[in-house]
Design a protein around this motif. Structure first.
Motif, mmCIF file in Angstrom:
data_model
loop_
_atom_site.group_PDB
_atom_site.id
_atom_site.type_symbol
_atom_site.label_atom_id
_atom_site.label_comp_id
_atom_site.label_asym_id
_atom_site.label_seq_id
_atom_site.Cartn_x
_atom_site.Cartn_y
_atom_site.Cartn_z
ATOM 1 N N MET A 179 0.802 -1.300 -0.201
ATOM 2 C CA MET A 179 -0.416 -0.206 0.350
ATOM 3 C C MET A 179 0.747 1.243 0.218
ATOM 4 O O MET A 179 0.271 2.526 -0.424
ATOM 5 C CB MET A 179 -1.183 0.098 1.187
ATOM 6 C CG MET A 179 -1.720 0.889 1.134
ATOM 7 S SD MET A 179 -3.190 1.014 2.647
ATOM 8 C CE MET A 179 -4.599 -0.437 2.145
ATOM 9 N N GLN A 181 2.786 1.793 -2.292
ATOM 10 C CA GLN A 181 2.617 2.549 -3.415
ATOM 11 C C GLN A 181 1.283 3.462 -3.617
ATOM 12 O O GLN A 181 1.059 3.951 -4.835
ATOM 13 C CB GLN A 181 2.413 1.632 -4.038
ATOM 14 C CG GLN A 181 4.271 0.104 -4.290
ATOM 15 C CD GLN A 181 4.214 -0.196 -5.205
ATOM 16 O OE1 GLN A 181 3.597 -1.007 -5.891
ATOM 17 N NE2 GLN A 181 5.251 -1.413 -4.389
ATOM 18 N N LYS A 182 1.066 3.245 -2.816
ATOM 19 C CA LYS A 182 -0.480 4.462 -2.804
ATOM 20 C C LYS A 182 -0.790 5.513 -2.684
ATOM 21 O O LYS A 182 -1.174 6.100 -2.363
ATOM 22 C CB LYS A 182 -2.136 3.586 -2.397
ATOM 23 C CG LYS A 182 -2.092 2.211 -3.575
ATOM 24 C CD LYS A 182 -3.257 2.743 -4.359
ATOM 25 C CE LYS A 182 -3.554 1.471 -5.008
ATOM 26 N NZ LYS A 182 -3.790 1.970 -6.869
ATOM 27 N N LEU A 187 -2.134 -0.110 11.581
ATOM 28 C CA LEU A 187 -2.457 0.841 12.374
ATOM 29 C C LEU A 187 -3.664 1.187 10.942
ATOM 30 O O LEU A 187 -4.701 1.531 11.742
ATOM 31 C CB LEU A 187 -1.896 1.612 13.005
ATOM 32 C CG LEU A 187 -1.914 0.877 14.064
ATOM 33 C CD1 LEU A 187 -0.701 2.465 14.680
ATOM 34 C CD2 LEU A 187 -2.221 0.454 15.488
ATOM 35 N N LYS A 240 -6.508 2.696 7.747
ATOM 36 C CA LYS A 240 -7.101 1.842 6.802
ATOM 37 C C LYS A 240 -7.552 1.703 5.593
ATOM 38 O O LYS A 240 -8.436 1.906 4.918
ATOM 39 C CB LYS A 240 -8.450 2.015 7.840
ATOM 40 C CG LYS A 240 -8.706 1.943 9.297
ATOM 41 C CD LYS A 240 -10.036 2.361 10.074
ATOM 42 C CE LYS A 240 -9.756 2.781 11.480
ATOM 43 N NZ LYS A 240 -10.177 3.143 12.800
ATOM 44 N N GLY A 241 -6.432 2.574 5.278
ATOM 45 C CA GLY A 241 -6.008 3.126 3.511
ATOM 46 C C GLY A 241 -4.502 3.912 3.737
ATOM 47 O O GLY A 241 -3.936 4.214 4.163
ATOM 48 N N PRO A 242 -4.836 4.190 2.254
ATOM 49 C CA PRO A 242 -3.227 5.059 2.365
ATOM 50 C C PRO A 242 -2.840 6.371 3.020
ATOM 51 O O PRO A 242 -2.517 6.723 3.517
ATOM 52 C CB PRO A 242 -3.654 5.171 0.571
ATOM 53 C CG PRO A 242 -4.747 4.675 -0.127
ATOM 54 C CD PRO A 242 -4.926 4.373 1.278
ATOM 55 N N ALA A 243 -4.114 6.959 3.122
ATOM 56 C CA ALA A 243 -3.846 8.438 4.080
ATOM 57 C C ALA A 243 -3.595 8.201 5.616
ATOM 58 O O ALA A 243 -2.986 8.659 5.879
ATOM 59 C CB ALA A 243 -5.093 9.148 3.550
ATOM 60 N N SER A 244 -4.272 6.729 5.675
ATOM 61 C CA SER A 244 -3.793 6.323 7.763
ATOM 62 C C SER A 244 -2.588 6.010 7.275
ATOM 63 O O SER A 244 -1.815 6.090 8.296
ATOM 64 C CB SER A 244 -4.880 6.162 8.176
ATOM 65 O OG SER A 244 -5.526 4.713 7.095
ATOM 66 N N ARG A 249 -0.085 6.231 5.819
ATOM 67 C CA ARG A 249 0.904 7.669 5.370
ATOM 68 C C ARG A 249 1.382 8.053 7.125
ATOM 69 O O ARG A 249 2.346 8.738 7.118
ATOM 70 C CB ARG A 249 0.448 9.001 4.025
ATOM 71 C CG ARG A 249 1.641 9.874 4.389
ATOM 72 C CD ARG A 249 0.593 11.225 3.151
ATOM 73 N NE ARG A 249 0.974 12.421 3.551
ATOM 74 C CZ ARG A 249 1.234 13.757 3.250
ATOM 75 N NH1 ARG A 249 1.195 13.398 1.506
ATOM 76 N NH2 ARG A 249 2.169 14.572 2.907
ATOM 77 N N MET A 250 0.593 8.754 7.542
ATOM 78 C CA MET A 250 0.520 9.607 8.929
ATOM 79 C C MET A 250 0.669 8.316 9.653
ATOM 80 O O MET A 250 1.796 8.745 10.297
ATOM 81 C CB MET A 250 -0.974 9.684 9.414
ATOM 82 C CG MET A 250 -0.698 9.971 10.613
ATOM 83 S SD MET A 250 -2.175 10.906 11.396
ATOM 84 C CE MET A 250 -2.722 8.844 11.403
ATOM 85 N N ILE A 295 4.911 7.999 9.301
ATOM 86 C CA ILE A 295 5.620 9.160 9.823
ATOM 87 C C ILE A 295 5.931 9.082 10.757
ATOM 88 O O ILE A 295 7.300 9.275 11.732
ATOM 89 C CB ILE A 295 5.431 10.288 8.560
ATOM 90 C CG1 ILE A 295 5.327 10.028 7.726
ATOM 91 C CG2 ILE A 295 6.061 11.711 9.215
ATOM 92 C CD1 ILE A 295 4.851 11.609 6.440
ATOM 93 N N ASP A 296 4.711 8.366 11.567
ATOM 94 C CA ASP A 296 4.808 8.418 13.305
ATOM 95 C C ASP A 296 5.652 7.450 13.755
ATOM 96 O O ASP A 296 6.534 7.298 14.828
ATOM 97 C CB ASP A 296 3.593 8.310 13.893
ATOM 98 C CG ASP A 296 2.275 10.073 14.477
ATOM 99 O OD1 ASP A 296 2.896 10.964 13.108
ATOM 100 O OD2 ASP A 296 0.851 9.377 14.195
#
Lengths: 279, 279, 279
Positions: free
Chosen positions: C199, C201-202, C246, C248-252, C254-255, C258-259
């Motif tokens: 993921m 890559q998304k 943790l 649920k998709g590519p945007a979370s 990403r977060m 980094i965390d």
């Protein structure tokens, strides 16, 4: 009658929307985006989450090599400077010449006469779809600045429907208006897409992103741009609806919206997409 | 005595901060931002979350049409190239001419003599507020590069207070220093804003974003730029304090900070804003 | 044999990776990034989370003053326009002259002959490391466009290993390929880094971000660029592995990525970094 959901319309639009979204995931079309600096990150992530393959390519030197490989082109005039305009025109012109769809986002067109003139010149290059907020569509239709305020709309989307119909007739483009209800018209037909939540307007470049999703849906079915545009509005709005169930503010909504777009399944799309005729 | 909270100061500043924030939400002033590429997304989202209407408009062709509609102008020299400078000067000059406040962020001013010279020229156009980190304020005050290292500060904010006072006197601007304590001075008075957490420095462009929030607060009350600046620091820092309660790292802090900024209520602002006199 | 984890290799690479990461946190080296607009936000946040001090400085006027202070330079050709190329060459040339490492990301090199030519000219300036996806490395190795499609790879990373070895020999650079397994070669040795999830890559510019992390690791140990590159791949991939627990998709994702990068501890790195010889 934007708020009147006509039962008979819901399921066919859900099916259409799902067909576009599932085709997008299967085909992963290359979408060339010439867009403003603010939107690049969220736009690329939106397209990736939906299943498309975004490419932010805006050098005029690259248009001849690259644009022929794209399935559609998105042009957004936010943060426009004069040096970007030739590449926009070259890409739009080449898309036309090759029979590819292209979509115009007249972001903050009312900011200046420079930007308005640029948009009017781009419209002469026959965009397949024009997507703006109410103020932007009114400004374009009147060919006059002064009715918009930066990137935020001063008008309800419903106030711009007549302007949109007029612009659709004069330009030959499908015209799409974002707002509390999103409207799509070909100059005759008008539909309203009801998915989405107000807080999406607090996410910068969410409008730019839905325009990019329109470009992706139109890439799947260029001969039915009206249907593809309405479906893109609904799918993006539905991702916002679901995202809002978890969000605590605009930043978490942005995250959950993109996650939801990535995860949307057939049942949810069939059940919850809400598009109605507007008359 | 930056850490000494003077009881009598806390409540008046909480009230001021709340007045600015609630007015911002009601008035939604248009803030023109000419800023670096790294910051555009988080800056626009910060302004939207706070209630302002951001517009990233940096073409010199658009300044005459657009800047008169803005309530304040933010100019940030991060990722500066020579082609951007004329628009910055035009916007700052026009803001002055029209009596609008404008705010300068001398991001990484010590990166080069080119950037230092640009900032010094901009300061001649009388910014209402200058906001930097300790190293940036020291570099500006000394008109010398070499004391900064990229975007991160090598100095504690408290080390820069004398430089800030000197710069405020010579420029006539309010000077604001970000750091573990944020300081604001008009050359005579100095206050320290104590809200905020260290991890905010691990979020790129968080400093740029607070400068934009200062521009928004100053737009609400241009004649009290000192108070508006200190209040903006506190409100942004308080959003970080609350965000930190949920954050697991800098990326989730960024999200929770923006969400918190959107949700801040009167009681929280009155209770938790902490600004003290510094002497 | 990319998937064959050789037990004896795991711990030494975990130790190396931890040494680089902990040194990065202690030294916080200044990394100059000349990169595309899409990547600036996530790249700067990735570097900050890892402990480096990023600086997005791309004006040719600033190279002479600024580049000598950087510990390494990252050059990424995404969203390339001709006006950016001279600064890229100046920064790469100066890095060479000063004995500093620099890293090339040939983002979407196959988009156009303009971009390919630019990358080939940059390779003549002796990058320490070249990092691309499979399609990009194949295009560079063949000095031919047409094998890539925008920013997304059409090839498995394993398909590009021979091209990478060939490119490493002809250029003298370490060549690194991102993919389901990440490969690193100096033309003779090849290792595969197995951390990471599909993921990633998304997430737009996740590849750009790992190149920046390579630049940061190489800054710590310029004489062992092969080891630093493989370690950077693993640390970034491991942050993705943990983030995925943790997400649920590519945007979370990403977060959380980094965390996680910010929080990575010694035990986790020693236990979970997985790099194997490839033969």
């Amino acid at each position: 009658m934007a708020d009147q959901k006509q039962q008979e319309d819901i399921n066919p639009w859900g099916l259409k929307s799902w067909t576009y979204l599932s085709s997008l995931r299967q085909q992963s079309p290359l979408i060339q985006c010439i867009t403003n600096f603010v939107s690049m990150d969220i736009m690329a992530n939106t397209l990736l989450a939906a299943g498309a393959s975004p490419a932010m390519v805006h050098s005029i030197l690259e248009i001849p090599d690259f644009t022929p490989h794209a399935k559609s082109v998105l042009i957004n005039v936010g943060t426009l400077t004069p040096d970007w305009l030739p590449a926009m025109k070259a890409a739009a012109g080449l898309a036309n010449q090759l029979g590819k769809p292209w979509v115009l986002d007249p972001a903050a067109v009312g900011a200046s006469s420079f930007r308005l003139k640029a948009c009017l010149e781009l419209i002469e290059l026959k965009p397949t779809v024009i997507r703006g907020n109410g103020s932007e569509i009114i400004a374009l239709s009147m060919a006059s600045i002064g009715s918009t305020k930066g990137a935020d709309s001063l008008h309800e989307s419903s106030d711009a429907v007549e302007s949109a119909k007029s612009l659709a007739k004069s330009s030959g483009s499908i015209v799409a208006i974002s707002g509390s209800v999103d409207f799509v018209t070909d100059g005759e037909r008008v539909v309203g897409a009801h998915n989405g939540v107000p807080m999406m307007q607090k996410i910068t470049a969410s409008g730019c992103s839905v325009t990019a999703l329109i470009a992706a849906f139109v890439a799947i079915d260029p001969t039915h741009a009206f249907e593809a545009t309405a479906s893109a509005f609904s799918v993006f709005g539905l991702a916002g609806d679901i995202g809002m169930e978890l969000a605590k503010g605009p930043a978490s909504l942005r995250m959950h919206l993109i996650d939801s777009l990535h995860r949307l399944d057939q049942d949810t799309v069939l059940d919850r997409v809400t598009i109605t005729n507007f008359s």
